[in-house]
Each structure stands twice: as structure tokens, then as C-alpha cells.
Enzyme design. Sequence first.
Site, short mmCIF file in Angstrom:
data_model
loop_
_atom_site.label_atom_id
_atom_site.label_comp_id
_atom_site.label_asym_id
_atom_site.label_seq_id
_atom_site.Cartn_x
_atom_site.Cartn_y
_atom_site.Cartn_z
N THR A 125 3.58 2.58 9.07
CA THR A 125 3.95 1.46 8.21
C THR A 125 5.18 0.72 8.72
O THR A 125 6.05 1.31 9.38
CB THR A 125 4.22 1.97 6.78
OG1 THR A 125 4.79 0.93 5.99
CG2 THR A 125 5.19 3.16 6.76
N ASP A 126 5.28 -0.55 8.34
CA ASP A 126 6.49 -1.33 8.67
C ASP A 126 7.74 -0.76 7.99
O ASP A 126 8.86 -1.02 8.43
CB ASP A 126 6.30 -2.81 8.28
CG ASP A 126 6.02 -3.07 6.81
OD1 ASP A 126 5.85 -2.09 6.04
OD2 ASP A 126 5.96 -4.25 6.41
N GLU A 127 7.53 0.02 6.91
CA GLU A 127 8.70 0.49 6.15
C GLU A 127 9.58 1.44 6.94
O GLU A 127 10.72 1.68 6.57
CB GLU A 127 8.25 1.14 4.84
CG GLU A 127 7.53 0.15 3.96
CD GLU A 127 7.43 0.57 2.50
OE1 GLU A 127 8.16 1.48 2.08
OE2 GLU A 127 6.62 -0.04 1.79
N TYR A 150 9.58 7.95 0.87
CA TYR A 150 8.25 7.65 1.46
C TYR A 150 8.41 7.23 2.92
O TYR A 150 7.79 7.81 3.82
CB TYR A 150 7.54 6.55 0.66
CG TYR A 150 6.42 5.89 1.45
CD1 TYR A 150 5.25 6.58 1.75
CD2 TYR A 150 6.55 4.58 1.92
CE1 TYR A 150 4.24 5.99 2.50
CE2 TYR A 150 5.55 3.98 2.67
CZ TYR A 150 4.38 4.69 2.96
OH TYR A 150 3.39 4.11 3.71
N LYS A 154 7.26 9.01 6.51
CA LYS A 154 6.39 8.36 7.51
C LYS A 154 7.12 8.29 8.86
O LYS A 154 6.51 8.51 9.91
CB LYS A 154 5.99 6.95 7.05
CG LYS A 154 5.06 6.92 5.85
CD LYS A 154 3.69 7.54 6.09
CE LYS A 154 2.82 6.72 7.01
NZ LYS A 154 1.44 7.28 7.10
P1 NAD Z 1 -3.82 5.70 -0.57
O1 NAD Z 1 -2.73 6.33 -1.34
O2 NAD Z 1 -4.71 4.70 -1.21
O3 NAD Z 1 -4.78 6.83 0.05
C1 NAD Z 1 -4.29 8.03 0.58
C2 NAD Z 1 -5.46 8.99 0.71
O4 NAD Z 1 -4.98 10.20 1.32
C3 NAD Z 1 -6.08 9.40 -0.63
O5 NAD Z 1 -7.49 9.34 -0.57
C4 NAD Z 1 -5.61 10.85 -0.82
O6 NAD Z 1 -6.50 11.63 -1.58
C5 NAD Z 1 -5.49 11.31 0.62
N1 NAD Z 1 -4.58 12.44 0.76
C6 NAD Z 1 -3.32 12.54 0.27
N2 NAD Z 1 -2.79 13.73 0.56
C7 NAD Z 1 -3.74 14.41 1.29
C8 NAD Z 1 -3.79 15.68 1.89
N3 NAD Z 1 -2.76 16.55 1.77
N4 NAD Z 1 -4.90 16.04 2.56
C9 NAD Z 1 -5.96 15.20 2.66
N5 NAD Z 1 -5.97 13.97 2.09
C10 NAD Z 1 -4.88 13.58 1.42
O7 NAD Z 1 -3.11 5.09 0.72
P2 NAD Z 1 -3.42 3.75 1.53
O8 NAD Z 1 -2.71 2.63 0.89
O9 NAD Z 1 -4.87 3.67 1.78
O10 NAD Z 1 -2.65 4.08 2.88
C11 NAD Z 1 -3.30 4.78 3.93
C12 NAD Z 1 -2.33 4.98 5.07
O11 NAD Z 1 -1.86 3.71 5.53
C13 NAD Z 1 -1.08 5.77 4.70
O12 NAD Z 1 -0.77 6.61 5.79
C14 NAD Z 1 -0.01 4.71 4.52
O13 NAD Z 1 1.27 5.21 4.83
C15 NAD Z 1 -0.45 3.67 5.53
N6 NAD Z 1 -0.06 2.28 5.23
C16 NAD Z 1 -0.34 1.76 4.00
C17 NAD Z 1 -0.01 0.42 3.76
C18 NAD Z 1 -0.32 -0.22 2.43
O14 NAD Z 1 0.09 -1.36 2.21
N7 NAD Z 1 -1.04 0.42 1.52
C19 NAD Z 1 0.61 -0.34 4.75
C20 NAD Z 1 0.89 0.26 5.98
C21 NAD Z 1 0.52 1.57 6.21
O1 TDX Z 2 5.33 -2.97 -10.69
C1 TDX Z 2 5.81 -3.39 -9.61
N1 TDX Z 2 6.70 -4.42 -9.64
C2 TDX Z 2 7.29 -4.91 -8.51
O2 TDX Z 2 8.09 -5.85 -8.58
C3 TDX Z 2 5.47 -2.80 -8.34
C4 TDX Z 2 4.50 -1.65 -8.27
C5 TDX Z 2 6.07 -3.31 -7.22
N2 TDX Z 2 6.97 -4.32 -7.30
C6 TDX Z 2 7.57 -4.82 -6.06
C7 TDX Z 2 8.19 -3.77 -5.16
C8 TDX Z 2 7.97 -4.34 -3.77
O3 TDX Z 2 9.01 -5.25 -3.45
O4 TDX Z 2 6.51 -5.39 -5.28
C9 TDX Z 2 6.67 -5.11 -3.89
C10 TDX Z 2 5.46 -4.35 -3.40
O5 TDX Z 2 5.50 -3.07 -3.99
P1 TDX Z 2 4.39 -1.96 -3.70
O6 TDX Z 2 3.04 -2.54 -3.96
O7 TDX Z 2 4.79 -0.72 -4.41
O8 TDX Z 2 4.50 -1.81 -2.11
P2 TDX Z 2 5.73 -1.43 -1.16
O9 TDX Z 2 6.75 -0.64 -1.86
O10 TDX Z 2 6.16 -2.69 -0.46
O11 TDX Z 2 4.96 -0.46 -0.11
C11 TDX Z 2 3.62 -0.78 0.34
O12 TDX Z 2 3.64 -1.35 1.62
C12 TDX Z 2 3.90 -0.52 2.71
C13 TDX Z 2 2.72 0.44 0.31
O13 TDX Z 2 2.77 1.05 -0.98
C14 TDX Z 2 3.10 1.44 1.37
O14 TDX Z 2 2.18 2.53 1.38
C15 TDX Z 2 3.06 0.74 2.70
O15 TDX Z 2 3.49 1.60 3.71
#
Ligand code: NAD
Ligand code: TDX
Length: 337
Positions: A125-127, A150, A154
Site C-alpha cells: 500500500t501507499d500508506e 496498519y 504492511k
Molecule cells: P479486505 O480487508 O477486504 O480483505 C482481506 C482478506 O484477507 C479477507 O478476505 C480476509 O478474510 C483475509 N484474511 C485476513 N486475515 C487472514 C489470514 N490470517 N489468513 C487468510 N486470510 C486472511 O482487504 P482489501 O481491501 O481487499 O485489501 C487487500 C490487500 O490490498 C491488503 O493486503 C491491503 O493491505 C492491500 N491494499 C488495499 C488497498 C485498499 O484501498 N483497500 C490499497 C492498497 C493496498
Molecule cells: O467514516 C469515515 N470517515 C472518514 O472521514 C472513514 C471510514 C474514513 N474517513 C476518512 C479517513 C481517510 O482520510 O476517509 C479517508 C479514507 O479512509 P479509509 O476508507 O478508512 O481508507 P484509508 O485509511 O485511507 O486506507 C485505505 O487505503 C489504503 C485502505 O483501508 C487501506 O487498506 C489501504 O492500504
Amino acid sequence: MSKLLVTGGAGFIGSNFIRMMLSDSGHEVVNLDTLTYAGNLENLTDIERHPRYQFVRGDIADPVAMEEVFATHKPDVVVHFAAESHVDRSVLDASLFVRTNVTGTQVLLDKSRAHKVVRFVHVSTDEVYGSLGAWGYFTEDTPMQANSPYSASKAGSDLLVRAAVHTHHMDCVITRCSNNYGPYQFPEKLIPLMIANALEGKQLPVYGDGKNVRDWIYVTDHCAGIRAAMERGKAGEVYNFGGNAERENLFVVKEILRLLGKGEEQIHYVKDRPGHDRRYAMDSSKARALLLWEPKHTFEQGLRATVDWYLLQRPWWERVRTGAYQDYYKQQYANRC
Ligand code: NAD
Ligand code: TDX
């Protein structure tokens, strides 16, 4: 054609990636997921009987279970999505984040090495880069300065992947992407939470002043980037993906309300997230030049499509909100696995 072990494939991005692999490639897919609250097999009902798809329930941090998975399925490639992914949950309790994101990644690296996996794709992730001020972009050379439990977990996993390349000469690539949105995102993240709350007439909780900036990418554009890194990436390299769509949170929330024809009186400012990163923005020029990747969706197209999906698929997110989705495995799956 290869056999892919996709970890976390019952989550948001993993399920979109599996759908893409089954429709646009000839690869076999084994979806390995332990089904935490974020794992939802209802994300995959349309492809669950696909001849090249299999679901296996298992915990990536359990080395004994992983030994059995790798010995049984003999994957060629691991695409590693499984993680605890929600920043707010990591603020409340970081322990599961360390277990899954750090320990779980090392277990998968160990098993991949032992079973001679040819490529390990680590989805990060970018985070991990921390927070930006008003100017500048994250490049792959930006030092990691993770700010939340988090993102720290990562970043730890990214370093373990780097060490596996350096020490054991494993063939791993790391992808780092900005904020995803689109179908099947769990309604705890900003965009689906705001859509669902708006539709249910609830308040829309905006943290702090609402001026934090995220670089939004439509989920299938991220999946295409992961596929490109899997197919064309170079071992040991990191690739950034961004959506070219920096928006303030408040702008995003107001757009959602506008698209739904709802009034801004539903917006409710709440206490800020502790340690809330101010701005993320990705420089994706390396992936554009070397992987020949680019995002296909503008934010306006992607948000419209996402709002339409949540309108049409209301039963999907209502079952998530009530918890009914967690019965799906027991009702439909347990007998078959
Ligand atoms: P998500 O939370 O929707 O899904 C995570 C999945 O992992 C779930 O199905 C969960 O059951 C499974 N999981 C969790 N712990 C586990 C374990 N111990 N063993 C096996 N499975 C397990 O997450 P997402 O948003 O789909 O993100 C997927 C990946 O992409 C993550 O690694 C996250 O860090 C990365 N990522 C997410 C975003 C975003 O914006 N959502 C952005 C950049 C990177
Ligand atoms: O209720 C809310 N109100 C609000 O203002 C929530 C849930 C979020 N926010 C803000 C926090 C952040 O600035 O919105 C922005 C986005 O929040 P999230 O959806 O929780 O995402 P973020 O914290 O940016 O992280 C996401 O992007 C990077 C994903 O959850 C991560 O898994 C990924 O790595």
C-alpha cells in the site's frame, strides 16, 4: 498456464482479482482465505463453480496449515492479498495486524521457498510511505515512514519480502497502491460506508475537517496493475499504482450525496482519526513505463459505476451490515470443501 494461490481472495480486491483472472486468463486459481469479518464468499458467488477455481479455508499465519495447503495445491505463483486492512481497527488493537500482516507474510514466504514457488507477488500500500504535505508524490524510492499500526505492519511485511529476495534470492515483486474503491468493498471504508449510510438516511461521519486527500483508484485498475507486475515485473522491484485522482474526503462525500440525489445535511463532522495521514499521492510513472500499465477509469466514471453497483446490489451490503453474510460458508460451502 499457471496455478495461482491467491491469499485473501474473499476480500474486496482479491475477489475482483480472481474474477479478472478467471475471465481474462487461463490460470487456475486457488483462493486461500480464513474468512475474517472482511472475508465474504458472497463476493464470489458468480464464479464459485468455475472449473479453474477452488476455495480453501486457512490462516496464513498457521505454518502447519500452510504446509498442507502448499503440499496439496503446489502453486506456481502466490499473489498475496490477505491482510487486516482497516486503519481504524489497527488504532483500537494492533495485535491481529502484526499476526496476519507480518507473521502471515513470513509464513507464506517460507512455504513458497520450500515448495519452489516461481513468483511471489506481495500486494502492499501507499500508506507505508507515510503522509505528504500539499506538494509532491510518493515514488518507489520514498523512504517508508508508516504512521499507523496498519501501515507499520504492511511496511514490516514489505521488508520481509525484500529480505527474502536479498537473502534467499526469491523471485518476489512488491506492488504499492493508493486507495481502492468499487464493487464488493466492505462498508467500513469511506466510499461504501458513505453510500450505505446515505441510502439508509444515516449520518455520514467525516473525520476532522474533511480535507485529508486520498488518490482514488478503481479496483479493476489496481487488479490490472497486479497482473502486470505478476507477468512483467522484475524480481526484487517495487511498483507504485495510483489513480491520478486526488480528492479531499469532503469532496468525495458530497459527490456521493449528489449522485444519490441526497442533501448535505446528512454530513456529520466527527472527532479526527488519531494520527490521521493528511495526504497520499502516487507517482506511477515506473509502472506506466515498465509494466505498460495505466488506470482506465477516471474518478467520475468509477464513482458513478460504484454508486450504481451499491444501488443495484443493496442485498449484498445489507447482508454484510446484518452479519448474515457470515452464514454463507456454513450454508453453501462447508459440505463441499
Ligand atoms: P479486505 O480487508 O477486504 O480483505 C482481506 C482478506 O484477507 C479477507 O478476505 C480476509 O478474510 C483475509 N484474511 C485476513 N486475515 C487472514 C489470514 N490470517 N489468513 C487468510 N486470510 C486472511 O482487504 P482489501 O481491501 O481487499 O485489501 C487487500 C490487500 O490490498 C491488503 O493486503 C491491503 O493491505 C492491500 N491494499 C488495499 C488497498 C485498499 O484501498 N483497500 C490499497 C492498497 C493496498
Ligand atoms: O467514516 C469515515 N470517515 C472518514 O472521514 C472513514 C471510514 C474514513 N474517513 C476518512 C479517513 C481517510 O482520510 O476517509 C479517508 C479514507 O479512509 P479509509 O476508507 O478508512 O481508507 P484509508 O485509511 O485511507 O486506507 C485505505 O487505503 C489504503 C485502505 O483501508 C487501506 O487498506 C489501504 O492500504
